[in-house]
Motif scaffolding. Structure first.
Motif, PDB file in Angstrom:
ATOM      1  N   ASN A 183       9.888   2.696  -9.783  1.00 58.88           N
ATOM      2  CA  ASN A 183       9.815   4.151  -9.593  1.00 58.88           C
ATOM      3  C   ASN A 183       9.939   4.875 -10.924  1.00 58.88           C
ATOM      4  OD1 ASN A 183       9.460   6.326  -7.848  1.00 58.88           O
ATOM      5  ND2 ASN A 183      11.664   6.658  -7.606  1.00 58.88           N
ATOM      6  N   LEU A 209       6.141  -0.590  -5.523  1.00 63.38           N
ATOM      7  CA  LEU A 209       6.880   0.549  -4.971  1.00 63.38           C
ATOM      8  C   LEU A 209       6.366   0.921  -3.586  1.00 63.38           C
ATOM      9  CD1 LEU A 209       8.957   2.817  -5.282  1.00 63.38           C
ATOM     10  CD2 LEU A 209       7.159   4.194  -6.373  1.00 63.38           C
ATOM     11  N   GLN A 210       5.065   0.952  -3.416  1.00 60.70           N
ATOM     12  CA  GLN A 210       4.515   1.300  -2.108  1.00 60.70           C
ATOM     13  C   GLN A 210       4.861   0.239  -1.064  1.00 60.70           C
ATOM     14  OE1 GLN A 210       0.411   2.500  -2.124  1.00 60.70           O
ATOM     15  NE2 GLN A 210       0.725   4.075  -3.676  1.00 60.70           N
ATOM     16  N   GLU A 212       7.639  -1.527  -1.124  1.00 54.08           N
ATOM     17  CA  GLU A 212       9.046  -1.245  -0.822  1.00 54.08           C
ATOM     18  C   GLU A 212       9.168  -0.122   0.218  1.00 54.08           C
ATOM     19  OE1 GLU A 212      11.550  -0.364  -4.076  1.00 54.08           O
ATOM     20  OE2 GLU A 212      11.117  -2.197  -5.198  1.00 54.08           O
ATOM     21  N   GLN A 213       8.383   0.906   0.026  1.00 50.48           N
ATOM     22  CA  GLN A 213       8.439   2.035   0.956  1.00 50.48           C
ATOM     23  C   GLN A 213       8.048   1.610   2.364  1.00 50.48           C
ATOM     24  OE1 GLN A 213       5.849   4.682  -1.212  1.00 50.48           O
ATOM     25  NE2 GLN A 213       7.518   5.523  -2.452  1.00 50.48           N
ATOM     26  N   TYR A 214       7.091   0.713   2.453  1.00 51.02           N
ATOM     27  CA  TYR A 214       6.669   0.215   3.767  1.00 51.02           C
ATOM     28  C   TYR A 214       7.810  -0.562   4.427  1.00 51.02           C
ATOM     29  CZ  TYR A 214       3.728  -1.848   7.387  1.00 51.02           C
ATOM     30  OH  TYR A 214       3.198  -2.213   8.601  1.00 51.02           O
ATOM     31  N   ARG A 216      11.007  -0.190   3.939  1.00 46.75           N
ATOM     32  CA  ARG A 216      12.104   0.721   4.296  1.00 46.75           C
ATOM     33  C   ARG A 216      11.794   1.521   5.558  1.00 46.75           C
ATOM     34  NH1 ARG A 216      14.156   2.889  -1.614  1.00 46.75           N
ATOM     35  NH2 ARG A 216      15.828   3.803  -0.365  1.00 46.75           N
ATOM     36  N   GLN A 217      10.521   1.693   5.835  1.00 44.56           N
ATOM     37  CA  GLN A 217      10.127   2.439   7.031  1.00 44.56           C
ATOM     38  C   GLN A 217       9.852   1.542   8.229  1.00 44.56           C
ATOM     39  OE1 GLN A 217       6.717   4.608   5.622  1.00 44.56           O
ATOM     40  NE2 GLN A 217       7.903   5.822   4.153  1.00 44.56           N
TER      41      GLN A 217
END
Length: 296
Positions: A183, A209-210, A212-214, A216-217
């Motif tokens: 990030n 990063l993208q 990781e975001q997936y 976390r959601q």
């Protein structure tokens, strides 16, 4: 209303900010010790959540199946994760692209199973390879090449495919080995030399990063481990663990990364956390679970 299940109550105390603990308890570590001790007591009786009636030794405490799938098992970090898992009494399902190569560089025995698995393929195919396991550790990483889509195929879509496969199978635990500086653009690190170098080949850090975001959601119980610069030598110094987007330099032995990744499965304190790790000679030595407990 307080839980009537003492195991769940202690787990809650262990993973909380300790405000619920009696004042004489100096740190989360003591609560975690109680949590594990009580789990062992129940496991010995076959009553711990998810534990079979045959659990009889301490190494059987934490996972009913005690089998972990490792994606990227022949990589420099992945093979260390495999060895660390085996040393802690886990059975391992090594997900690899080249079975013969895997058998030549990884330990061989009844505790390890080699399966062909390519994260760039569909989640359905990955699910068949993963099968019945208690956790998945993702240690994949693209190899620098002239294919500038490689980071997105491996570090982004590959991780997404793994998460989707876990959800289809009902695998509840997912650990990702990522990287510090993912990030960096949002944290004023655009001109950090490491950020520039790591993004030369297809914006690798942005792909990570993208992914990781997936995760976390996704709703899955995750731990994301972001190591600093990876070294192939033996550990030198002690591990420093920090919260996300706080470490912008430093390095760490891959052996230490493997230890943190595996311990994250064993430590309830690691659930739903993103941590960054480096090592330093002057850092105090602390149990990994204690390091996780200190991260909000």
């Amino acid at each position: 209303m307080a839980s009537s299940n003492p195991h769940l109550l202690l787990q809650h105390l262990c993973c909380s900010k300790v405000s619920l603990l009696p004042k004489q308890m100096p740190s989360p570590t003591f609560a975690c010790y109680l949590h594990r001790s009580l789990y062992l007591f129940h496991a010995m009786a076959g009553n711990a959540p998810g534990s079979p009636q045959t659990l009889t030794t301490e190494k059987d405490i934490y996972s009913a199946e005690k089998k972990v799938f490792v994606a990227g098992a022949t990589g420099n970090t992945g093979k260390r994760i495999v060895k660390t898992l085996l040393s802690k009494g886990f059975n391992v399902k090594a997900g690899v692209r080249d079975l013969e190569k895997a058998k030549s560089i990884l330990p061989y025995g009844k505790e390890i199973e080699f399966v062909q698995a390519d994260v760039t393929e569909s989640s359905d195919k990955l699910a068949r390879a993963i099968g019945s396991v208690s956790a998945v550790i993702c240690a994949t990483g693209f190899r620098p090449s002239f294919d500038f889509l490689a980071p997105w195929k491996v570090d982004n879509r590959g991780t997404v495919h793994l998460v989707d496969a876990c959800k289809k199978l009902g695998v509840r635990r997912f650990v990702l080995v990522s990287s510090i500086l993912v990030n960096g653009a949002a944290k004023g690190q655009l001109f950090n030399p490491a950020y520039i170098v790591l993004n030369i080949f297809g914006l690798t850090l942005i792909a990570k990063l993208q992914a990781e975001q997936y995760i976390r959601q996704s709703g899955i119980n995750y731990t994301i481990v972001r190591p600093g610069g990876l070294r192939n030598d033996s550990p030198n110094g002690n591990i420093i663990m920090s919260s996300e987007d706080t470490l912008f330099e430093g390095s760490i032995s891959r052996d230490d990364v493997a230890e943190v990744a595996v311990e994250s499965i064993l430590c309830p304190e690691s659930s739903y956390k993103v941590v960054e790790i480096v090592s330093h000679v002057g850092a105090p030595k602390k149990p990994i679970c204690e390091l996780f407990a200190a991260i909000n």
